[in-house]
Design a protein around this motif. Structure first.
Motif, PDB file in Angstrom:
ATOM      1  N   PRO A 156       0.928  -1.426  -0.297  1.00 32.62           N
ATOM      2  CA  PRO A 156      -0.060   0.011  -0.205  1.00 32.62           C
ATOM      3  C   PRO A 156       0.833   1.443  -0.494  1.00 32.62           C
ATOM      4  N   CYS A 157      -0.121   1.497  -1.176  1.00 30.35           N
ATOM      5  CA  CYS A 157       0.832   3.015  -0.673  1.00 30.35           C
ATOM      6  C   CYS A 157       1.482   4.474   0.884  1.00 30.35           C
ATOM      7  N   ASN A 158       2.778   4.361   0.560  1.00 29.07           N
ATOM      8  CA  ASN A 158       3.145   5.232   2.313  1.00 29.07           C
ATOM      9  C   ASN A 158       4.258   6.087   2.105  1.00 29.07           C
ATOM     10  N   PRO A 159       4.666   6.415   2.761  1.00 30.70           N
ATOM     11  CA  PRO A 159       5.543   7.955   2.721  1.00 30.70           C
ATOM     12  C   PRO A 159       7.464   6.959   2.670  1.00 30.70           C
ATOM     13  N   GLY A 160       7.188   5.279   3.005  1.00 32.87           N
ATOM     14  CA  GLY A 160       8.333   5.209   2.632  1.00 32.87           C
ATOM     15  C   GLY A 160       8.047   4.459   0.899  1.00 32.87           C
ATOM     16  N   THR A 161       7.140   4.212   0.565  1.00 32.98           N
ATOM     17  CA  THR A 161       7.197   3.850  -1.067  1.00 32.98           C
ATOM     18  C   THR A 161       7.383   5.166  -2.434  1.00 32.98           C
ATOM     19  N   VAL A 162       7.572   6.269  -1.466  1.00 31.87           N
ATOM     20  CA  VAL A 162       7.973   6.972  -2.708  1.00 31.87           C
ATOM     21  C   VAL A 162       9.392   6.951  -3.161  1.00 31.87           C
ATOM     22  N   TRP A 163       9.626   7.534  -4.666  1.00 29.06           N
ATOM     23  CA  TRP A 163      10.229   7.211  -5.303  1.00 29.06           C
ATOM     24  C   TRP A 163      11.227   8.645  -6.016  1.00 29.06           C
ATOM     25  N   GLU A 164      12.120   8.353  -6.188  1.00 33.17           N
ATOM     26  CA  GLU A 164      13.182   9.804  -6.519  1.00 33.17           C
ATOM     27  C   GLU A 164      12.703  10.112  -8.214  1.00 33.17           C
ATOM     28  N   VAL A 165      12.674  10.717  -8.876  1.00 31.65           N
ATOM     29  CA  VAL A 165      13.003  10.024 -10.553  1.00 31.65           C
ATOM     30  C   VAL A 165      14.371  11.622 -10.884  1.00 31.65           C
ATOM     31  N   ARG A 166      15.318  10.668 -11.745  1.00 23.62           N
ATOM     32  CA  ARG A 166      16.448  11.619 -12.125  1.00 23.62           C
ATOM     33  C   ARG A 166      16.746  10.831 -13.475  1.00 23.62           C
ATOM     34  N   ASN A 167      16.936  12.570 -14.082  1.00 28.77           N
ATOM     35  CA  ASN A 167      16.883  11.777 -15.146  1.00 28.77           C
ATOM     36  C   ASN A 167      18.405  11.866 -15.911  1.00 28.77           C
ATOM     37  N   GLN A 168      18.502  11.720 -16.433  1.00 28.51           N
ATOM     38  CA  GLN A 168      19.795  10.748 -16.965  1.00 28.51           C
ATOM     39  C   GLN A 168      19.935  11.021 -18.455  1.00 28.51           C
ATOM     40  N   GLY A 169      19.165  11.802 -19.002  1.00 26.42           N
ATOM     41  CA  GLY A 169      19.886  12.197 -20.798  1.00 26.42           C
ATOM     42  C   GLY A 169      18.867  11.076 -21.572  1.00 26.42           C
ATOM     43  N   GLY A 170      18.251  11.864 -22.949  1.00 24.58           N
ATOM     44  CA  GLY A 170      18.160  10.359 -23.505  1.00 24.58           C
ATOM     45  C   GLY A 170      16.874   9.719 -23.247  1.00 24.58           C
ATOM     46  N   GLY A 171      16.367   9.744 -22.706  1.00 24.27           N
ATOM     47  CA  GLY A 171      14.914   9.664 -21.708  1.00 24.27           C
ATOM     48  C   GLY A 171      15.496   8.158 -21.665  1.00 24.27           C
ATOM     49  N   LEU A 172      16.165   8.260 -20.433  1.00 20.99           N
ATOM     50  CA  LEU A 172      16.822   7.573 -19.671  1.00 20.99           C
ATOM     51  C   LEU A 172      16.334   8.378 -18.271  1.00 20.99           C
ATOM     52  N   VAL A 173      15.707   7.470 -17.279  1.00 17.09           N
ATOM     53  CA  VAL A 173      15.565   8.378 -15.820  1.00 17.09           C
ATOM     54  C   VAL A 173      16.354   7.036 -14.775  1.00 17.09           C
ATOM     55  N   GLN A 174      17.397   7.561 -13.368  1.00 22.13           N
ATOM     56  CA  GLN A 174      17.473   6.747 -12.392  1.00 22.13           C
ATOM     57  C   GLN A 174      16.484   6.198 -11.341  1.00 22.13           C
ATOM     58  N   ILE A 175      15.678   5.246 -11.054  1.00 17.86           N
ATOM     59  CA  ILE A 175      14.454   5.234 -10.166  1.00 17.86           C
ATOM     60  C   ILE A 175      14.864   5.307  -8.567  1.00 17.86           C
ATOM     61  N   VAL A 176      15.253   6.166  -7.712  1.00 24.78           N
ATOM     62  CA  VAL A 176      16.010   6.222  -6.617  1.00 24.78           C
ATOM     63  C   VAL A 176      15.434   6.591  -5.496  1.00 24.78           C
ATOM     64  N   GLU A 177      15.569   5.599  -4.162  1.00 26.90           N
ATOM     65  CA  GLU A 177      14.206   5.302  -3.212  1.00 26.90           C
ATOM     66  C   GLU A 177      13.707   7.051  -2.308  1.00 26.90           C
ATOM     67  N   ALA A 178      13.302   7.397  -2.276  1.00 24.65           N
ATOM     68  CA  ALA A 178      13.826   9.151  -1.441  1.00 24.65           C
ATOM     69  C   ALA A 178      13.793  10.060  -0.259  1.00 24.65           C
ATOM     70  N   ARG A 179      14.152   8.039   0.499  1.00 26.98           N
ATOM     71  CA  ARG A 179      14.240   8.187   2.216  1.00 26.98           C
ATOM     72  C   ARG A 179      15.561   8.402   1.639  1.00 26.98           C
ATOM     73  N   ARG A 180      16.072   7.405   0.443  1.00 27.12           N
ATOM     74  CA  ARG A 180      17.630   7.409   1.202  1.00 27.12           C
ATOM     75  C   ARG A 180      18.236   7.447  -0.405  1.00 27.12           C
ATOM     76  N   GLU A 181      18.706   8.159  -0.483  1.00 27.79           N
ATOM     77  CA  GLU A 181      20.210   9.031  -1.528  1.00 27.79           C
ATOM     78  C   GLU A 181      20.727   7.302  -1.783  1.00 27.79           C
ATOM     79  N   ASN A 182      20.636   7.549  -2.842  1.00 26.98           N
ATOM     80  CA  ASN A 182      22.329   7.076  -3.646  1.00 26.98           C
ATOM     81  C   ASN A 182      21.277   5.180  -3.945  1.00 26.98           C
ATOM     82  N   ARG A 183      19.974   4.641  -3.315  1.00 31.74           N
ATOM     83  CA  ARG A 183      19.630   3.995  -3.642  1.00 31.74           C
ATOM     84  C   ARG A 183      18.839   3.706  -4.582  1.00 31.74           C
TER      85      ARG A 183
END
Length: 156
Positions: free
Chosen positions: A57-84
């Motif tokens: 179920p959606c909760n504050p622990g299920t938030v993701w940060e989308v980071r564009n890498q260019g060329g249509g690619l993204v990284q999907i990063v855990e919002a609460r733990r940087e660089n994961r």
């Protein structure tokens, strides 16, 4: 004459760039998102290693940060733990599973196929050659068949 040459060169560069990015790949806006399974309404969740990449179920622990890498690619990063990042598991099983690992350690660049502001979208590892994000029970896995299954719900 010189202006025409410059314009011709610029037009060629634009054409090459257009060919390098798949037509259906869209640069999702950087930001925080719930990534919802359209069938269940539950969210993609992170966690440590093999526990990452599950549905709950959606909760504050299920938030993701989308980071564009260019060329249509993204990284999907855990919002609460940087660089994961959401990544392909190094455990070679079928179907392949995804998990959360240090960004850059495993394949972790995704393509959002469709407009993230519209719903739903397909999420492909790399450009789809490695599979598409889907679910099997409560686990996130990769499937060779991609279909729009995810709602990118922007937060804030």
């Amino acid at each position: 004459m010189r202006i025409r040459s410059i314009l011709s060169l610029a037009a060629s560069a634009v054409a090459v760039a257009a060919l390098a990015t798949p037509a259906q790949a869209a640069d999702a806006a950087d930001g925080a998102y719930f990534i919802r399974d359209v069938r269940t309404g539950a969210c993609l969740a992170g966690g440590e290693g093999p526990l990452g990449g599950h549905i709950e179920p959606c909760n504050p622990g299920t938030v993701w940060e989308v980071r564009n890498q260019g060329g249509g690619l993204v990284q999907i990063v855990e919002a609460r733990r940087e660089n994961r990042c959401l990544a392909l598991s190094p455990i070679r099983i079928y179907p392949p599973v995804v998990w959360v690992d240090e960004c850059g350690t495993q394949p972790d660049r995704w393509t959002i196929q469709g407009e993230a502001s519209q719903e739903p979208v397909a999420i492909a590892l790399d450009r789809g050659e490695m599979g598409y994000l889907t679910t099997q029970g409560h686990r996130a896995i990769l499937s060779p068949d991609g279909r729009p299954q995810w709602v990118m719900e922007r937060l804030g």
